[in-house]
Design a protein around this motif. Structure first.
Motif, PDB file in Angstrom:
ATOM      1  N   ASP A 135     -16.274  29.972 -38.764  1.00 19.86           N
ATOM      2  CA  ASP A 135     -16.400  31.096 -37.840  1.00 19.86           C
ATOM      3  C   ASP A 135     -15.471  32.239 -38.237  1.00 19.86           C
ATOM      4  O   ASP A 135     -15.882  33.405 -38.301  1.00 19.86           O
ATOM      5  CB  ASP A 135     -16.056  30.651 -36.416  1.00 19.86           C
ATOM      6  CG  ASP A 135     -17.228  30.007 -35.694  1.00 19.86           C
ATOM      7  OD1 ASP A 135     -18.315  29.918 -36.304  1.00 19.86           O
ATOM      8  OD2 ASP A 135     -17.064  29.595 -34.531  1.00 19.86           O
ATOM      9  N   LEU A 136     -14.211  31.897 -38.496  1.00 20.81           N
ATOM     10  CA  LEU A 136     -13.218  32.928 -38.823  1.00 20.81           C
ATOM     11  C   LEU A 136     -13.537  33.600 -40.159  1.00 20.81           C
ATOM     12  O   LEU A 136     -13.375  34.819 -40.299  1.00 20.81           O
ATOM     13  CB  LEU A 136     -11.822  32.313 -38.844  1.00 20.81           C
ATOM     14  CG  LEU A 136     -11.347  31.688 -37.519  1.00 20.81           C
ATOM     15  CD1 LEU A 136      -9.919  31.160 -37.651  1.00 20.81           C
ATOM     16  CD2 LEU A 136     -11.439  32.688 -36.379  1.00 20.81           C
ATOM     17  N   VAL A 137     -13.995  32.791 -41.126  1.00 21.34           N
ATOM     18  CA  VAL A 137     -14.387  33.365 -42.419  1.00 21.34           C
ATOM     19  C   VAL A 137     -15.600  34.281 -42.238  1.00 21.34           C
ATOM     20  O   VAL A 137     -15.661  35.382 -42.800  1.00 21.34           O
ATOM     21  CB  VAL A 137     -14.696  32.250 -43.430  1.00 21.34           C
ATOM     22  CG1 VAL A 137     -15.340  32.834 -44.694  1.00 21.34           C
ATOM     23  CG2 VAL A 137     -13.429  31.486 -43.800  1.00 21.34           C
ATOM     24  N   ALA A 138     -16.576  33.825 -41.422  1.00 20.41           N
ATOM     25  CA  ALA A 138     -17.782  34.621 -41.197  1.00 20.41           C
ATOM     26  C   ALA A 138     -17.442  35.953 -40.528  1.00 20.41           C
ATOM     27  O   ALA A 138     -17.994  37.009 -40.891  1.00 20.41           O
ATOM     28  CB  ALA A 138     -18.769  33.834 -40.337  1.00 20.41           C
ATOM     29  N   ILE A 139     -16.546  35.923 -39.546  1.00 22.38           N
ATOM     30  CA  ILE A 139     -16.147  37.160 -38.872  1.00 22.38           C
ATOM     31  C   ILE A 139     -15.463  38.094 -39.868  1.00 22.38           C
ATOM     32  O   ILE A 139     -15.701  39.309 -39.873  1.00 22.38           O
ATOM     33  CB  ILE A 139     -15.229  36.843 -37.680  1.00 22.38           C
ATOM     34  CG1 ILE A 139     -16.013  36.130 -36.585  1.00 22.38           C
ATOM     35  CG2 ILE A 139     -14.612  38.122 -37.124  1.00 22.38           C
ATOM     36  CD1 ILE A 139     -15.161  35.605 -35.451  1.00 22.38           C
ATOM     37  N   THR A 140     -14.605  37.527 -40.713  1.00 24.72           N
ATOM     38  CA  THR A 140     -13.921  38.339 -41.731  1.00 24.72           C
ATOM     39  C   THR A 140     -14.930  38.969 -42.676  1.00 24.72           C
ATOM     40  O   THR A 140     -14.820  40.154 -43.035  1.00 24.72           O
ATOM     41  CB  THR A 140     -12.923  37.467 -42.517  1.00 24.72           C
ATOM     42  OG1 THR A 140     -11.996  36.866 -41.600  1.00 24.72           O
ATOM     43  CG2 THR A 140     -12.167  38.301 -43.533  1.00 24.72           C
TER      44      THR A 140
END
Length: 475
Positions: free
Chosen positions: A50-55
């Protein structure tokens, strides 16, 4: 990471279509905990993706709006977006069993958390009067790029979860107690007689063995004769996981619902009060409070330890066996407040007002609840929580009767992790439990807490505890 899934075949385990009639030794049980660990690892992967995708989404929106070499806008937005997404994702249940079994559910929860975090970030920037400094077009682009990236990441992670855990991601135990079990599939089979397991509300050791045998399981299904169903139903209500009884008919056993195992009907007689999301939130809440309070707590503990040591001979700490979550026993720590020769290891004699067993320092630390501070270590190790039903000693009595002899619902309160403080305490139920009525009042409050848990209620109880730290029954 070590991902080893699913159905456990042990010596004597039934083949397809054959009955389960085996005993499972404790050494054969790590797969129960392995599956829970696998789920936790997958939830962590979901969070990281999730955090990678948001980044990636923020980077894509930045590149489209400002160019590939631009570094403006993105760092500030990520600083707000990432923590907000984590908080919202935990709060709306974006990490739970359905996340591992349904791609649609997982994508919906992930994208909802992202959009909620984005709205929150915009509101914060507006309140800080900084929203005018950021491109509205970039935010609109981020709705698309971030949403697509999160959805794609969730779909990919769901494929990984399915490959590693299959379609059944929870751990089921079929507990066989003197009945011919059906030809159904479970993750692990346990023969009750072979492991010394029995339904009993009067034997703490038996309850402890049962709790340990089922540690790490999500669901237990009991196959037993009709005359033993009521005993198993009463025993399993405090186990802290989904508990069911195989039966062709509904019986007067206090069932709270029905379920199925294969093509056979079951009665649900117990349900764990907290799901994975709630357990995670509660655990993070506990750890944050312990870490934040540790400097002050350690300083106070040092002063109290010196005072206890100088006051009377004997150890600084008093350690006693208490009943914890799932009726499992654990060793709880307190500062010693009684004379060493008068200590009551079993807790059979309640401390009375002006009790001559209590030392001078002991009287002060009991009145101020400072004697409970070492239990922060129990919280840190996961045996206790900040808020929950207070754990009792095995020998605790009221009117010369053991607690569980007075009210059989007593064991149900252990479906939740015990706490430093609880709903019963803030309602004034502190001190010695001398009468049956006093015990019933405490049990009623504890069961109410177990059924209606929320993190907001934990916070309210914690704040309310400050009002009862100095209570007339604290002696």
């Amino acid at each position: 990471m070590n991902f080893v899934a699913s159905r456990v075949e042990v010596e004597g385990a039934p083949a397809e279509g054959s009955p389960a009639t085996i005993g499972v030794a404790p050494a054969a049980q790590p797969p129960l905990r392995d599956k829970a660990a696998q789920r936790a690892q997958l939830y962590a992967i979901y969070l990281v993706i999730d955090l990678v995708a948001i980044t990636v989404g923020v980077g894509a929106a930045t590149a489209i709006r400002f160019g590939f070499t631009s570094t403006e806008w993105a760092p500030d937005v990520l600083t707000l977006l990432l923590p907000l997404h984590v908080l919202l994702a935990l709060n709306i249940g974006a990490f739970q069993l359905d996340t591992l079994t349904s791609t649609t559910f997982s994508m919906r929860k992930g994208v909802t958390a992202f959009l909620g975090a984005l709205i929150g970030a915009v509101i914060i920037l507006f309140l800080l009067k900084a929203s005018g400094e950021y491109s509205r077009l970039a935010f609109l682009l981020l709705v698309f790029t971030g949403g697509v990236a999160v959805a794609f990441g969730r779909a990919a992670t769901r494929l990984l979860a399915r490959r590693l855990l299959g379609d059944r991601v929870d751990t089921s135990v079929l507990l066989i107690d003197g009945a011919h079990p059906p030809s159904v599939s479970a993750d692990i089979y346990i023969h009750a007689a072979g492991q010394g397991l029995k339904p009993s509300l009067t034997d703490p050791e038996a309850l402890d063995r049962l709790g340990r045998a089922l540690r790490g399981a999500d669901r237990v299904i009991v196959a037993c004769p009709a005359e033993r169903r009521l005993a198993w139903a009463s025993t399993l209500k405090g186990i802290g996981i989904i508990a069911e009884i195989l039966a062709p008919e509904l019986d007067a056993v206090g069932a709270i619902g029905t379920g199925r195992l294969g093509d056979r009907a079951t009665m649900v007689v117990g349900r764990g009060p907290l799901g994975t999301r709630d357990r995670t939130i509660k655990r993070v809440f506990d750890l944050v409070l312990v870490i934040l309070s540790s400097p002050l707590a350690l300083a106070i503990c040092g002063i109290v330890a010196i005072a206890v040591k100088l006051d009377t001979r004997g150890p600084v700490l008093f350690t006693q066996t208490r009943v914890g979550e799932g009726n499992r026993q654990f060793r709880m720590h307190k500062f010693r407040s009684m004379r060493i020769e008068r200590l009551d290891g079993d807790g059979r004699v309640s401390t009375l007002r002006d009790d001559d067993r209590v030392t001078r320092v002991g009287r002060f630390i009991r009145a101020t609840s400072l004697d409970e501070l070492p239990q922060l270590w129990n919280v840190l190790t996961g045996e206790m929580s900040i808020v929950g039903p207070r754990p009792h000693a095995l020998g605790s009595t009221a009117e010369s009767h053991l607690f569980w002899e007075i009210d059989e619902r007593y064991w149900q309160r252990h479906a939740a992790k015990p706490g430093l403080t609880g709903l019963a305490q803030v309602r004034g139920h502190r001190g010695a439990t001398e009468t049956r009525g006093a015990l019933v009042d405490r049990i009623q409050s504890d069961l109410e807490y177990v059924v209606d848990w929320s993190i907001w209620r934990d916070m309210r109880i914690l704040v309310s505890t400050l009002r009862v730290l100095f209570h007339r029954n604290a002696y």
